[in-house]
Design an enzyme around this catalytic site. Sequence first.
Site, mmCIF file in Angstrom:
data_model
loop_
_atom_site.group_PDB
_atom_site.id
_atom_site.type_symbol
_atom_site.label_atom_id
_atom_site.label_comp_id
_atom_site.label_asym_id
_atom_site.label_seq_id
_atom_site.Cartn_x
_atom_site.Cartn_y
_atom_site.Cartn_z
ATOM 1 N N HIS A 105 0.801 -1.221 0.000
ATOM 2 C CA HIS A 105 0.000 0.000 0.000
ATOM 3 C C HIS A 105 0.835 1.273 0.000
ATOM 4 C CE1 HIS A 105 -3.561 -2.195 -0.191
ATOM 5 N NE2 HIS A 105 -4.357 -1.238 0.246
ATOM 6 N N ASP A 169 -5.387 5.981 9.495
ATOM 7 C CA ASP A 169 -6.789 6.213 9.106
ATOM 8 C C ASP A 169 -7.407 4.967 8.483
ATOM 9 O OD1 ASP A 169 -6.583 8.809 9.893
ATOM 10 O OD2 ASP A 169 -6.262 9.616 7.886
ATOM 11 N N GLU A 280 -8.367 15.555 13.799
ATOM 12 C CA GLU A 280 -7.841 15.697 12.441
ATOM 13 C C GLU A 280 -8.497 16.905 11.794
ATOM 14 O OE1 GLU A 280 -7.408 12.545 9.655
ATOM 15 O OE2 GLU A 280 -6.299 11.245 11.044
HETATM 16 P P1 FAD Z 1 4.172 -1.961 2.081
HETATM 17 O O1 FAD Z 1 3.683 -0.850 1.244
HETATM 18 O O2 FAD Z 1 4.051 -3.304 1.519
HETATM 19 O O3 FAD Z 1 5.690 -1.697 2.500
HETATM 20 C C1 FAD Z 1 6.133 -0.395 2.826
HETATM 21 C C2 FAD Z 1 7.632 -0.408 3.132
HETATM 22 O O4 FAD Z 1 7.864 -1.142 4.327
HETATM 23 C C3 FAD Z 1 8.473 -1.099 2.059
HETATM 24 O O5 FAD Z 1 9.718 -0.463 1.987
HETATM 25 C C4 FAD Z 1 8.619 -2.507 2.576
HETATM 26 O O6 FAD Z 1 9.774 -3.138 2.084
HETATM 27 C C5 FAD Z 1 8.681 -2.268 4.079
HETATM 28 N N1 FAD Z 1 8.099 -3.358 4.848
HETATM 29 C C6 FAD Z 1 6.917 -3.982 4.690
HETATM 30 N N2 FAD Z 1 6.745 -4.923 5.625
HETATM 31 C C7 FAD Z 1 7.845 -4.898 6.397
HETATM 32 C C8 FAD Z 1 8.286 -5.636 7.532
HETATM 33 N N3 FAD Z 1 7.539 -6.590 8.061
HETATM 34 N N4 FAD Z 1 9.485 -5.332 8.066
HETATM 35 C C9 FAD Z 1 10.268 -4.357 7.559
HETATM 36 N N5 FAD Z 1 9.911 -3.645 6.473
HETATM 37 C C10 FAD Z 1 8.708 -3.900 5.905
HETATM 38 N N6 FAD Z 1 -0.036 5.832 6.732
HETATM 39 C C11 FAD Z 1 -0.150 6.460 7.905
HETATM 40 O O7 FAD Z 1 0.821 6.600 8.647
HETATM 41 N N7 FAD Z 1 -1.362 6.949 8.316
HETATM 42 C C12 FAD Z 1 -2.491 6.788 7.595
HETATM 43 O O8 FAD Z 1 -3.558 7.208 8.009
HETATM 44 C C13 FAD Z 1 -2.401 6.107 6.358
HETATM 45 N N8 FAD Z 1 -3.497 5.897 5.606
HETATM 46 C C14 FAD Z 1 -3.380 5.210 4.440
HETATM 47 C C15 FAD Z 1 -4.534 4.991 3.676
HETATM 48 C C16 FAD Z 1 -4.461 4.279 2.500
HETATM 49 C C17 FAD Z 1 -5.706 4.032 1.708
HETATM 50 C C18 FAD Z 1 -3.198 3.805 2.046
HETATM 51 C C19 FAD Z 1 -3.088 3.076 0.757
HETATM 52 C C20 FAD Z 1 -2.048 4.040 2.779
HETATM 53 C C21 FAD Z 1 -2.126 4.748 3.980
HETATM 54 N N9 FAD Z 1 -1.004 5.006 4.750
HETATM 55 C C22 FAD Z 1 -1.125 5.649 5.955
HETATM 56 C C23 FAD Z 1 0.342 4.695 4.261
HETATM 57 C C24 FAD Z 1 0.877 3.399 4.804
HETATM 58 O O9 FAD Z 1 1.373 3.591 6.106
HETATM 59 C C25 FAD Z 1 1.987 2.927 3.900
HETATM 60 O O10 FAD Z 1 1.403 2.570 2.699
HETATM 61 C C26 FAD Z 1 2.814 1.809 4.448
HETATM 62 O O11 FAD Z 1 3.736 1.503 3.443
HETATM 63 C C27 FAD Z 1 2.072 0.574 4.907
HETATM 64 O O12 FAD Z 1 1.622 -0.206 3.845
HETATM 65 P P2 FAD Z 1 1.886 -1.780 3.763
HETATM 66 O O13 FAD Z 1 1.669 -2.399 5.082
HETATM 67 O O14 FAD Z 1 1.101 -2.263 2.609
HETATM 68 O O15 FAD Z 1 3.451 -1.852 3.497
#
Ligand code: FAD
Length: 526
Positions: A105, A169, A280
């Site tokens: 994400h 969020d 917020e």
């Molecule tokens: P990924 O996108 O898959 O990974 C993100 C990064 O973390 C990459 O570099 C990956 O290699 C690394 N990573 C993943 N898993 C691990 C692990 N287990 N150990 C070490 N590194 C790892 N963020 C906020 O802070 N507040 C919000 O309110 C918020 N709202 C959002 C709403 C939406 C609809 C979306 C799409 C995103 C939002 N985000 C928000 C952003 C979110 O925090 C980031 O997208 C974050 O990357 C988490 O997504 P993910 O778990 O899919 O991780």
Amino acid sequence: MAKAHYIIVLNMINNLISMILSKFTPWKTTLISSLPYETLPVDLASKLCTDANCIKTASSDFGKLVQETPSAVFYPSTNSDIARLVKSSYDSSSPFKIAARGNGHCVGGQAMAKDGVVVEMSSLNGNGRIRVSWSDSLGFYADVGGEQLWIDVLRTTMEQGLAPVSWTDYLYLTVGGTLSNAGISGQAFLHGPQITNVHEMDVITGKGDIMTCSKSLHSELFYGVLGGLGQFGIITRARIVLHKAPSRVKWVRMIYEDFGSFTKDQEHLISINNGPNYVEGSLIMKKNLANNWRSSFFSTLGESKVNSLASKHGIVYSLEVVKYYDEFNIQTVNEELEEMLKGLSFKNGFKFEKDVSFEDFLNRVRIEELKLQSKGLWDVPHPWLNLFVPKSRILDFNQHVFIDIVQKQNKSSGPFLVYPMNRKKWDGQMSAVIPDDNEDVFYSVGLLHSAGKIDNCKIIDDQNKEILEVCDEMGIKIKQYLPRYYKTKEEWMKQFGGKWNVFEERKAKYDPKMILSPGQRIFNFN
Ligand code: FAD
């Protein structure tokens, strides 16, 4: 999962045939020799998938702006599978890049690994990966797999009347993914970001070592990983702070015509004792209506009233406040709320209230996501720009960015968020970056654009770049959150400021061969 297993079996057969062939031929088969992990033990190799579907998913993310093709996707069954994969790369004479993929994400390819291996963390999901416990020293806490979605953490802990205190969020994000950034929402002013609500973690370093870390054990790794953009290790377990969960929330939105009064009231609300549990704010404009995917407006009548006000003024501001309650303060919560909102300068007649369950409040974005998904409007490019802005420059930011650029150019429908946080709730030893100034408060700004068409995407991306340039010219010392615009080492050094040297030293200590999370482009620029 069934599909993943099917893919693994197919891949296993494919790999076995290739290995048998390679024993009887002086040359390696095309499949094996074209990949960087030919020396992997067969049980690990069997968990790699090179099927077009696996590769396609791992080459994309929520942003749809970047595409990087890995050589393979790894489906681990255990933490130790990941450790052995990383160790194989570390021990190899030509180490291959590895990226953990949470739920993909991020919006700028941060979970991708060009020509390397993407670790599909969801493959670890299974029974017992969220466990609630209690201890004298810590109180209630949950041990949670890094691959777990926050929605599942919420549901499991709520079964015991407990919940984490700091959220994002949107809850369909993984624990490891948000802890690699910071994890912020309207509770951060009170409890700090998610990274400051972790007691302990299990982490697989870039050398393939499995290490347990906390503030007192391998603290360097602990502080490095939290907000560390995946650079020092893969989080396989986090011990998260839990509190008693409220059952319901009073949710209030107040509309302001004047940005100065809006931010003054936000700052007041985050400073009072026993005040709100969540604060917020967002912009409402002609194109960026009161009702959007971040959460629907409370009533159609209220919505049209607010939209016509926005139409008249060009832009208005919505302050969003929540007060939790349960059986203990059900009788007094309305009074508490009234007291809390007394003296605020929102526009007369523009206060809107709703009473919902705690879970529905936290999961508010999902309801809107499903509506967009059904119309095919969720799966579109998202050229987001997330910034932290010093408090002393937020009025300038409103004038030069929100009004002069975002409102005037009118290029996207947002949502656009702006809300304050208390610096003292952040831990400076962690890798997460916030504005340098020693001000007690800074603002989080989220320009959460959706772009229908690719050319629209470029137009919005150009606008984001213009915003960054304007901040630079005006001396507004912003920091990027979820950074994706840096192309050089100098830019990263500027982002990290005084933290850069420590960040670099930690990289040399825990991931010296620069294997992990190459998609962040901090140590790998191609
Ligand atoms: P990924 O996108 O898959 O990974 C993100 C990064 O973390 C990459 O570099 C990956 O290699 C690394 N990573 C993943 N898993 C691990 C692990 N287990 N150990 C070490 N590194 C790892 N963020 C906020 O802070 N507040 C919000 O309110 C918020 N709202 C959002 C709403 C939406 C609809 C979306 C799409 C995103 C939002 N985000 C928000 C952003 C979110 O925090 C980031 O997208 C974050 O990357 C988490 O997504 P993910 O778990 O899919 O991780």
